[in-house]
Write a protein that holds these residues in place. Structure first.
Motif, short mmCIF file in Angstrom:
data_model
loop_
_atom_site.label_atom_id
_atom_site.label_comp_id
_atom_site.label_asym_id
_atom_site.label_seq_id
_atom_site.Cartn_x
_atom_site.Cartn_y
_atom_site.Cartn_z
N UNK A 249 1.03 -1.10 -0.14
CA UNK A 249 -0.02 -0.16 -0.11
C UNK A 249 0.86 1.28 0.05
N UNK A 250 1.76 1.27 0.79
CA UNK A 250 2.90 2.25 0.75
C UNK A 250 3.40 2.84 -0.42
N UNK A 251 4.01 1.55 -1.15
CA UNK A 251 4.40 1.73 -2.52
C UNK A 251 3.64 2.24 -3.62
N UNK A 252 2.40 1.90 -3.49
CA UNK A 252 1.25 2.58 -4.19
C UNK A 252 0.96 4.03 -4.02
N UNK A 253 1.15 4.34 -2.69
CA UNK A 253 0.91 5.71 -2.25
C UNK A 253 2.14 6.68 -2.97
N UNK A 254 3.28 5.87 -2.79
CA UNK A 254 4.27 6.95 -3.36
C UNK A 254 4.02 7.00 -4.81
N UNK A 255 3.64 5.87 -5.34
CA UNK A 255 3.41 5.95 -6.88
C UNK A 255 2.33 6.84 -7.47
N UNK A 256 1.44 7.01 -6.51
CA UNK A 256 0.21 8.08 -6.80
C UNK A 256 0.91 9.53 -6.62
#
Length: 292
Positions: A249-256
């Motif tokens: 989830x954290x990686x998705x947040x950074x990508x967003x």
């Protein structure tokens, strides 16, 4: 235990499905042409192949599952594809036992050939040859049991009736708990003697299956005891998996934030994380229920 299907002839099946006999045979004989196929990488780096039937065949398979296969009185220790059972109930059966012995049946779905399915319909369910042949064509693809078809959970149980019966008999003889979830097999008890491991391996081989050489083993509570994805060493939890979910989830947040994924993709990632947390909570709740 004698198991029987609710249909005895091809004519019975055609009537139940609401499809003329000639049309049903035509669909069955051309079933291989009505699947979409794709692959996903395994942790080992190999590819896992999936086959999903087109809507026309999928509709028939759903009816077979609901009207035919789900009517069987299975009477087996499987927790796979049976109403009210799941990977969670499978793991719960072993809660509190000091030692577990787990293993996977290697390449299970690809190893289930049409001949095995056809023979199981005849030997285990008393089907006549023509009905067994028709059903086999309707539920197999590319000379194997497809991962992605609505009927594959049913067939996975049917073709392992005898294996399950023999392993259950062995478990009872030694005072052990035994469950199976598709290709995931677990024994548990106060101790797992080496003799049990040897006898299990002999039975599995005798039934025409293979044990995956690098998955599973014998584990006590000094280590993780993972049964169908749930660690039961001390209670029940999804273990380190939850940490991986948070990292994802954290990686998705950074990508967003960096504009690498869309808002819809970020919302899907959050929804997926929430769904996973609900699953993790249900694991704990069912573990508590097992104590009462």
């Amino acid at each position: 235990m004698k198991r029987r299907l609710p249909v005895q002839t091809v004519s019975d099946l055609a009537t139940l499905l609401g499809i003329p006999i000639n049309e049903l045979w035509r669909i069955a004989n051309n079933a291989n042409d009505t699947y979409s196929r794709w692959s996903k990488p395994k942790p080992s780096g190999d590819l896992r192949n999936f086959s999903s039937p087109y809507p026309s065949l999928k509709s028939i398979q759903k009816k077979l599952h609901k009207l035919v296969f789900s009517q069987i009185d299975y009477g087996i220790p499987s927790n796979y594809g049976i109403k009210g059972k799941s990977n969670i109930t499978n793991a719960r059966e072993h809660l509190g036992n000091p030692v577990i012995f787990t293993f996977d049946l290697k390449s299970f779905f690809p190893s289930v050939r049409p001949e095995r399915v056809n023979r199981a319909f005849i030997d285990e369910l008393g089907c006549h040859d023509d009905l067994a042949s028709l059903l086999t064509k309707l539920v197999t693809c590319d000379y194997q049991l497809p991962q992605g078809a609505p009927t594959s959970t049913d067939i996975a149980n049917i073709v392992t009736f005898r294996l399950q019966s023999r392993l259950l008999g062995l478990a009872k003889q030694w005072g052990l708990k035994f469950t199976i979830y598709a290709d995931d097999v677990t024994f548990s008890g106060k101790d797992i003697p080496k003799e049990i491991e040897n006898k299990v391996k002999m039975i599995v081989k005798d039934e025409g299956y293979r044990i995956h050489p690098t998955k599973g083993g014998v584990f006590d509570k000094s280590s993780s005891q993972v049964v169908t994805g749930i660690n039961i060493a001390h209670g029940a939890s999804v273990g380190k998996t939850k940490k991986n979910w948070r990292a994802e989830l954290h990686q998705s947040k950074l990508k967003f934030a960096a504009g690498e994924i869309s808002e819809d993709e970020w919302l899907r990632a959050q929804k997926k994380f929430t769904s996973r947390n609900i699953y993790a909570s249900s694991v704990k709740r069912l573990a508590v229920k097992a104590k009462y």
